[in-house]
Write a protein that holds these residues in place. Structure first.
Motif, PDB file in Angstrom:
ATOM      1  N   THR A 116       0.843  -1.192   0.000  1.00 23.99           N
ATOM      2  CA  THR A 116       0.000   0.000   0.000  1.00 23.99           C
ATOM      3  C   THR A 116       0.876   1.240   0.000  1.00 23.99           C
ATOM      4  OG1 THR A 116      -0.143  -0.082   2.408  1.00 23.99           O
ATOM      5  CG2 THR A 116      -1.940  -1.097   1.183  1.00 23.99           C
ATOM      6  N   HIS A 122      -4.621   9.661  -1.370  1.00 27.80           N
ATOM      7  CA  HIS A 122      -5.461   8.487  -1.128  1.00 27.80           C
ATOM      8  C   HIS A 122      -4.575   7.248  -0.968  1.00 27.80           C
ATOM      9  CE1 HIS A 122      -9.133  10.652  -2.110  1.00 27.80           C
ATOM     10  NE2 HIS A 122      -8.483  11.161  -3.150  1.00 27.80           N
ATOM     11  N   LEU A 123      -4.995   6.357  -0.083  1.00 31.47           N
ATOM     12  CA  LEU A 123      -4.269   5.106   0.102  1.00 31.47           C
ATOM     13  C   LEU A 123      -4.668   4.137  -1.010  1.00 31.47           C
ATOM     14  CD1 LEU A 123      -2.251   3.828   2.045  1.00 31.47           C
ATOM     15  CD2 LEU A 123      -4.178   2.894   3.322  1.00 31.47           C
ATOM     16  N   TRP A 160      -7.548   1.296  -2.260  1.00 35.39           N
ATOM     17  CA  TRP A 160      -7.481   0.374  -1.136  1.00 35.39           C
ATOM     18  C   TRP A 160      -8.740   0.521  -0.317  1.00 35.39           C
ATOM     19  CZ3 TRP A 160      -6.771   1.035   4.324  1.00 35.39           C
ATOM     20  CH2 TRP A 160      -6.451  -0.160   4.996  1.00 35.39           C
ATOM     21  N   ARG A 161      -9.399  -0.596  -0.044  1.00 37.20           N
ATOM     22  CA  ARG A 161     -10.600  -0.584   0.790  1.00 37.20           C
ATOM     23  C   ARG A 161     -10.180  -0.841   2.225  1.00 37.20           C
ATOM     24  NH1 ARG A 161     -13.814  -5.140  -2.258  1.00 37.20           N
ATOM     25  NH2 ARG A 161     -12.759  -6.108  -0.544  1.00 37.20           N
ATOM     26  N   ARG A 162     -10.697  -0.078   3.136  1.00 37.92           N
ATOM     27  CA  ARG A 162     -10.328  -0.240   4.549  1.00 37.92           C
ATOM     28  C   ARG A 162     -10.694  -1.612   5.095  1.00 37.92           C
ATOM     29  NH1 ARG A 162      -8.335   4.265   6.580  1.00 37.92           N
ATOM     30  NH2 ARG A 162      -8.973   6.258   5.743  1.00 37.92           N
ATOM     31  N   ASP A 163     -11.745  -2.217   4.557  1.00 39.17           N
ATOM     32  CA  ASP A 163     -12.176  -3.519   5.058  1.00 39.17           C
ATOM     33  C   ASP A 163     -11.446  -4.685   4.377  1.00 39.17           C
ATOM     34  OD1 ASP A 163     -13.380  -2.997   2.611  1.00 39.17           O
ATOM     35  OD2 ASP A 163     -15.173  -4.149   3.086  1.00 39.17           O
ATOM     36  N   SER A 205      -5.297  -7.283   2.025  1.00 32.86           N
ATOM     37  CA  SER A 205      -4.621  -7.688   0.796  1.00 32.86           C
ATOM     38  C   SER A 205      -3.598  -8.771   1.102  1.00 32.86           C
ATOM     39  CB  SER A 205      -3.960  -6.491   0.132  1.00 32.86           C
ATOM     40  OG  SER A 205      -2.865  -6.072   0.885  1.00 32.86           O
TER      41      SER A 205
END
Length: 120
Positions: free
Chosen positions: A41, A47-48, A101-104, A107
């Motif tokens: 990441t 944005h991440l 990248w989704r926080r939930d 990866s």
């Protein structure tokens, strides 16, 4: 008789030596044309994102257009991220591909799920 046995033994040794010197040489395994070299990441434009660095190696004598599907693994099915690059003959291209990248999401890696090559 002993002289004849020695001569036959010497002939046998010469024949065996000739057979062992002609062992087949191993064929080198060709490198994959596209490889992921690093992933993780990172921040991009505030944005991440989950990103992957990759290398394309064109070992042919003509330029090739590569269409590559990168599959970012995580929780749940994710659509592959497609990238199209043209690489000149006998050249290497290094690039980076990324997805939000989704926080939930957790990866677990990146894989190349498909590579289409079109000689130009």
């Amino acid at each position: 008789m002993r002289t004849r046995t020695a001569a036959c033994g010497a002939a046998l040794l010469i024949t065996l030596a000739a057979c062992t010197t002609h062992a087949p040489t191993p064929t080198p395994v060709p490198a994959k044309p596209v490889e992921v070299t690093q992933y993780g990441t990172e921040m991009r434009h505030g944005h991440l994102v989950f990103s992957a660095q990759y290398t394309i190696r064109n070992t042919s004598r003509s330029p090739i257009e590569y269409e590559i599907a990168f599959k970012f693994d995580g929780d749940g099915p994710l659509e592959p991220k497609w990238v199209t690059r043209t690489v000149s003959a006998q050249k290497t291209y290094d690039g980076t591909v990324f997805v939000p990248w989704r926080r939930d999401a957790v990866s677990t890696g990146v894989e190349i799920s498909q590579v289409n090559q079109t000689p130009l």
